[in-house]
Design an enzyme around this catalytic site. Sequence first.
Site, PDB file in Angstrom:
ATOM      1  N   GLY A  68      -8.391  -7.209   4.114  1.00  0.00           N
ATOM      2  CA  GLY A  68      -9.252  -7.368   5.275  1.00  0.00           C
ATOM      3  C   GLY A  68      -8.637  -8.101   6.445  1.00  0.00           C
ATOM      4  O   GLY A  68      -9.310  -8.336   7.450  1.00  0.00           O
ATOM      5  N   MET A  84      -5.880  -7.217   8.316  1.00  0.00           N
ATOM      6  CA  MET A  84      -5.331  -6.405   9.394  1.00  0.00           C
ATOM      7  C   MET A  84      -6.192  -5.156   9.584  1.00  0.00           C
ATOM      8  O   MET A  84      -7.230  -5.008   8.961  1.00  0.00           O
ATOM      9  CB  MET A  84      -3.868  -6.085   9.115  1.00  0.00           C
ATOM     10  CG  MET A  84      -2.999  -7.328   9.192  1.00  0.00           C
ATOM     11  SD  MET A  84      -1.275  -7.020   8.841  1.00  0.00           S
ATOM     12  CE  MET A  84      -1.328  -6.533   7.137  1.00  0.00           C
ATOM     13  N   ARG A 130      -3.470   3.012   8.523  1.00  0.00           N
ATOM     14  CA  ARG A 130      -3.784   1.760   7.822  1.00  0.00           C
ATOM     15  C   ARG A 130      -2.561   0.855   7.757  1.00  0.00           C
ATOM     16  O   ARG A 130      -1.438   1.321   7.595  1.00  0.00           O
ATOM     17  CB  ARG A 130      -4.242   2.045   6.381  1.00  0.00           C
ATOM     18  CG  ARG A 130      -5.506   2.866   6.233  1.00  0.00           C
ATOM     19  CD  ARG A 130      -5.713   3.205   4.766  1.00  0.00           C
ATOM     20  NE  ARG A 130      -6.869   4.037   4.519  1.00  0.00           N
ATOM     21  CZ  ARG A 130      -8.057   3.598   4.092  1.00  0.00           C
ATOM     22  NH1 ARG A 130      -8.218   2.318   3.873  1.00  0.00           N
ATOM     23  NH2 ARG A 130      -9.056   4.425   3.885  1.00  0.00           N
ATOM     24  N   ARG A 161      -3.659  -1.495  -6.120  1.00  0.00           N
ATOM     25  CA  ARG A 161      -2.875  -2.720  -5.947  1.00  0.00           C
ATOM     26  C   ARG A 161      -3.279  -3.674  -7.057  1.00  0.00           C
ATOM     27  O   ARG A 161      -4.349  -3.523  -7.664  1.00  0.00           O
ATOM     28  CB  ARG A 161      -3.126  -3.358  -4.584  1.00  0.00           C
ATOM     29  CG  ARG A 161      -4.565  -3.771  -4.332  1.00  0.00           C
ATOM     30  CD  ARG A 161      -4.775  -4.208  -2.899  1.00  0.00           C
ATOM     31  NE  ARG A 161      -6.192  -4.455  -2.612  1.00  0.00           N
ATOM     32  CZ  ARG A 161      -6.690  -4.526  -1.396  1.00  0.00           C
ATOM     33  NH1 ARG A 161      -5.915  -4.378  -0.349  1.00  0.00           N
ATOM     34  NH2 ARG A 161      -7.983  -4.756  -1.215  1.00  0.00           N
ATOM     35  N   TYR A 200      11.937 -35.153 -15.868  1.00  0.00           N
ATOM     36  CA  TYR A 200      10.483 -34.979 -15.835  1.00  0.00           C
ATOM     37  C   TYR A 200       9.974 -35.015 -14.397  1.00  0.00           C
ATOM     38  O   TYR A 200      10.648 -35.492 -13.482  1.00  0.00           O
ATOM     39  CB  TYR A 200       9.779 -36.060 -16.658  1.00  0.00           C
ATOM     40  CG  TYR A 200       9.879 -37.461 -16.089  1.00  0.00           C
ATOM     41  CD1 TYR A 200       8.962 -37.925 -15.151  1.00  0.00           C
ATOM     42  CD2 TYR A 200      10.901 -38.329 -16.477  1.00  0.00           C
ATOM     43  CE1 TYR A 200       9.052 -39.208 -14.612  1.00  0.00           C
ATOM     44  CE2 TYR A 200      11.003 -39.601 -15.956  1.00  0.00           C
ATOM     45  CZ  TYR A 200      10.078 -40.031 -15.016  1.00  0.00           C
ATOM     46  OH  TYR A 200      10.176 -41.296 -14.484  1.00  0.00           O
ATOM     47  N   LYS A 210       0.831  -1.205   0.000  1.00  0.00           N
ATOM     48  CA  LYS A 210       0.000   0.000   0.000  1.00  0.00           C
ATOM     49  C   LYS A 210       0.869   1.259   0.000  1.00  0.00           C
ATOM     50  O   LYS A 210       0.650   2.187  -0.791  1.00  0.00           O
ATOM     51  CB  LYS A 210      -0.927  -0.003   1.216  1.00  0.00           C
ATOM     52  CG  LYS A 210      -1.951   1.137   1.216  1.00  0.00           C
ATOM     53  CD  LYS A 210      -2.949   0.958   2.359  1.00  0.00           C
ATOM     54  CE  LYS A 210      -3.787  -0.287   2.165  1.00  0.00           C
ATOM     55  NZ  LYS A 210      -4.820  -0.443   3.205  1.00  0.00           N
ATOM     56  N   HIS A 260      -3.345 -42.821   1.401  1.00  0.00           N
ATOM     57  CA  HIS A 260      -3.940 -43.548   0.272  1.00  0.00           C
ATOM     58  C   HIS A 260      -5.137 -42.785  -0.279  1.00  0.00           C
ATOM     59  O   HIS A 260      -5.273 -42.587  -1.496  1.00  0.00           O
ATOM     60  CB  HIS A 260      -4.362 -44.953   0.721  1.00  0.00           C
ATOM     61  CG  HIS A 260      -5.036 -45.748  -0.364  1.00  0.00           C
ATOM     62  ND1 HIS A 260      -6.412 -45.744  -0.538  1.00  0.00           N
ATOM     63  CD2 HIS A 260      -4.532 -46.538  -1.343  1.00  0.00           C
ATOM     64  CE1 HIS A 260      -6.713 -46.515  -1.569  1.00  0.00           C
ATOM     65  NE2 HIS A 260      -5.592 -47.022  -2.063  1.00  0.00           N
ATOM     66  N   CYS A 266       8.017 -39.164  -9.031  1.00  0.00           N
ATOM     67  CA  CYS A 266       6.622 -39.594  -9.149  1.00  0.00           C
ATOM     68  C   CYS A 266       5.871 -39.496  -7.826  1.00  0.00           C
ATOM     69  O   CYS A 266       4.708 -39.868  -7.737  1.00  0.00           O
ATOM     70  CB  CYS A 266       6.532 -41.016  -9.700  1.00  0.00           C
ATOM     71  SG  CYS A 266       7.296 -42.256  -8.641  1.00  0.00           S
ATOM     72  N   SER A 309      13.277 -43.043 -10.586  1.00  0.00           N
ATOM     73  CA  SER A 309      12.107 -42.209 -10.329  1.00  0.00           C
ATOM     74  C   SER A 309      12.023 -42.033  -8.815  1.00  0.00           C
ATOM     75  O   SER A 309      11.940 -43.016  -8.074  1.00  0.00           O
ATOM     76  CB  SER A 309      10.825 -42.862 -10.854  1.00  0.00           C
ATOM     77  OG  SER A 309       9.715 -42.025 -10.622  1.00  0.00           O
TER      78      SER A 309
END
Length: 877
Positions: A101, A103, A92, A336, A849, A22, A454, A829, A762
């Site tokens: 909202g 604080m 503020r 903002r 990957y 701010k 699971h 994985c 993996s």
Amino acid sequence: MKKFVYNFKEGNKDMKSLLGGKGANLAEMTNIGLNVPPGFTVTTEACIQYDEEGKTLWPQLLDEIFEKLAQLEDETGKTFGHGENPLLVSVRSGSVFSMPGMMDTILNLGLNDETVISLIKKSGNERFAYDSYRRFIQMFSDVAMGVSKSNFEHELEKMKHEKGCENDTDLDASDLKLLVERYKEIYKRELKTDFPQDTKEQLKLSLKAVFDSWNNPRAVIYRNLNEISHKLGTAVNIQSMVFGNMGDRSGTGVAFTRNPATGENKVFGEFLMNAQGEDVVAGIRTPLSIDELESIMPAVYNQFMKTTQILENHYRDMQDIEFTIEDEILYLLQTRTGKRTAKAAVNIAVDLVEEGKITKLESVGRIDPHMLEQLLHPSFDEKEVKNHELLAKGLPASPGAASGQIYFTADSAVEAKEKGISVILVRQETSPEDIAGMINSEGILTARGGMTSHAAVVARGMGKCCVAGCQDIRIDEHAKTMKVKDMVLTEGDVISLDGSTGGVYLGSIPKASTSLIENFEVFMQYVNDFKTMKVRANADNARDARKAIELGAEGIGLCRTEHMFFDEERILNVRKMIVAETLEEREAALKLLLPYQKQDFIEIYEVMKELPVTIRLLDPPLHEFLPNTDEDIKEVADSIGKTFDHLKDVVERLHEFNPMLGHRGCRLAVTYPEIYKMQVRAIIAAAIDMKKENIDVNPEIMIPLICAKSELVYIKTFLIEEINSVFEETGETVEYTIGTMIEVPRAAITADEIAEEAEFFSFGTNDLTQMGFGFSRDDSGKFLDDYTKKGILDYSPFETLDIAGIGKMVKMACTLGRETNPGIKLGICGEHGGDPKSIAFCQSVGLDYVSCSPFRVPIARLAAAQAAIDDGTVRDK
């Protein structure tokens, strides 16, 4: 000497870490020439030191503040706490990251019994002056002194009732003057002292209150939810007041430069005449659409619309703007980057690229990967949620929203589904035996288990909503009851689950509509332009594989074969195999399972075509496939032609005190090689059948839980012998690779040795985390919250990879593996494969990957692209 206070002219938008969002933006707007009420910012560093000083304001800080206050008096021509033209200020909060909202704010500070009279004379508006004074007393009492605002709201409603008024604006000056006196009486009654008339004391108490609000419960919860550090502190903005409540030529409002729900390129906002900012937010009066300002104040409307374009063009993003109109003069109080839905985020990102305001690289960097879950899963209508009782809260294990009747067993869930009933499967915890019930359920609720339990893992793979580890509920699966709070729910009662928040609600909640928007594919193409790491999916069947392909997966990184064993047609033969007393009996049962396994792989290959498919051989302990209760044991014994006593004995023999560390994974293959032989025969035979259809499949056979090179050599030897037998029998060959999961710490440490025999690694980081920490992933939900709340851990290591510990093992294994096998393929994985922070780490260690559940594939793709951008691997295009 460190500087703790900056006036708006001294800052800019790049000083967010010091001035808060701010304060930095107020400074930026001031310096680009917009009409911002003057003021100054107390830095975030002051908030941090305030805590270090034992929550006291030290002399240097107060000297700086009152020096800047004197400069503000000079700039405005007003005086603070006295004089004919009183200076009033707002106080503020302003954190580094937007926390709407969360604080506290105090308006109209500087009013007392003297300055309110001066304000009346200066403004010529007695009603406005007393309205401002009563607002200030309420906000100061609530925020700075802890007096509940309900005391004051009760008095306000009482006054309106006495006067026969509906709105606050219907009260006249004498009413508000009397209300001020009543408010001061409340203050004295609650705090045993008079309302402070010393305005400097008011300011000091308010400053302390805003600093303290950094650690109020709602702010802490918000930061935990949004993974914001608790160490940043908040800045405090002290700004000269402008008044939207001076009469019908004044007002206040909030607007977005684009629609935050859809992304439409049209200003979206609301305002109120004769009001202050909190009136719009609080909903006390119904605000007007910003379009209506054009007919009320055309000149102000045109100026405001030009200002919205100036701000959006300057920041190159959709802005959330707060403004006040005082006597037909427009003032900007805040701008903002606007919060937005996932739909709006994608639409705005693509539109800004097409408008030439940002590059594709910038658009990819702007969207939080987690936001994409909103596009992929249903969610509840937010307005409807408020009308339903929150029964309990568990872990948000798999996103989405589901309502249905509760059932406590897999069988009853299947039966209910066949009758057309929407089902919520409720279990203490799920196991692979519950798979049919999970498939037939809208959502899953468990009392035990964590984010990698699971239930959580399977639900995410299916794209089903799941709330796990809900310790507020007590489940009696035998009695088929669920106790929560002071009520007992039975089979058929209706609940709703919010898998994104962990909320469990009573009754059925309507859902908001969800569908992939047109710009989604455009945006994901931007993502592909920058992503360097492949993204695969964890998929155990053709259905999941199709969804994975639809969402952009580049292969399967984990196909868990145990889930194939629970189908009703094959579980009987699985159990026969387990209870077999001779090798011949076991091989006979496995021979009956072979066609099913082969068909499973054919169906997956048909979907994936030439894309890589990593198939994990059987991993769980055998007892998971057997019944638990005497009633079920008797039924199964009859069906497989064994006596009750014999089967009961097998169940007891196979029971393990710690099955996660027991007879499972490759250890089963050491004892029962014939199980893995059947599986590789099915894998290779299915690949040969696909080759006959001109589809070249290159299966990757993954052996789980390897801890030593010798173990891998033993299993790999008989697997290759079995594969060669298939080649000889069919006269055909296919390419294949054999690798292992690195999920045991010893495997990571000896990865150089294991890589001599493995063609790929993996990383199974679920188990690697469990073994590395010594935390049970199913039980740790009971205490991990305490670890994060008390700052022992920043986050659950089952949700985000622990870089310092488990990550070090992964990095070590990568380095060691490449030393002895430079061409080894490396992937992950575990569930961390779908977590953006963990994906950034995977990029840094050079994995080929990541693999995750199908519905997390777009999230992983975006996270992988952002990681490549952040580490400089790719440049803008």
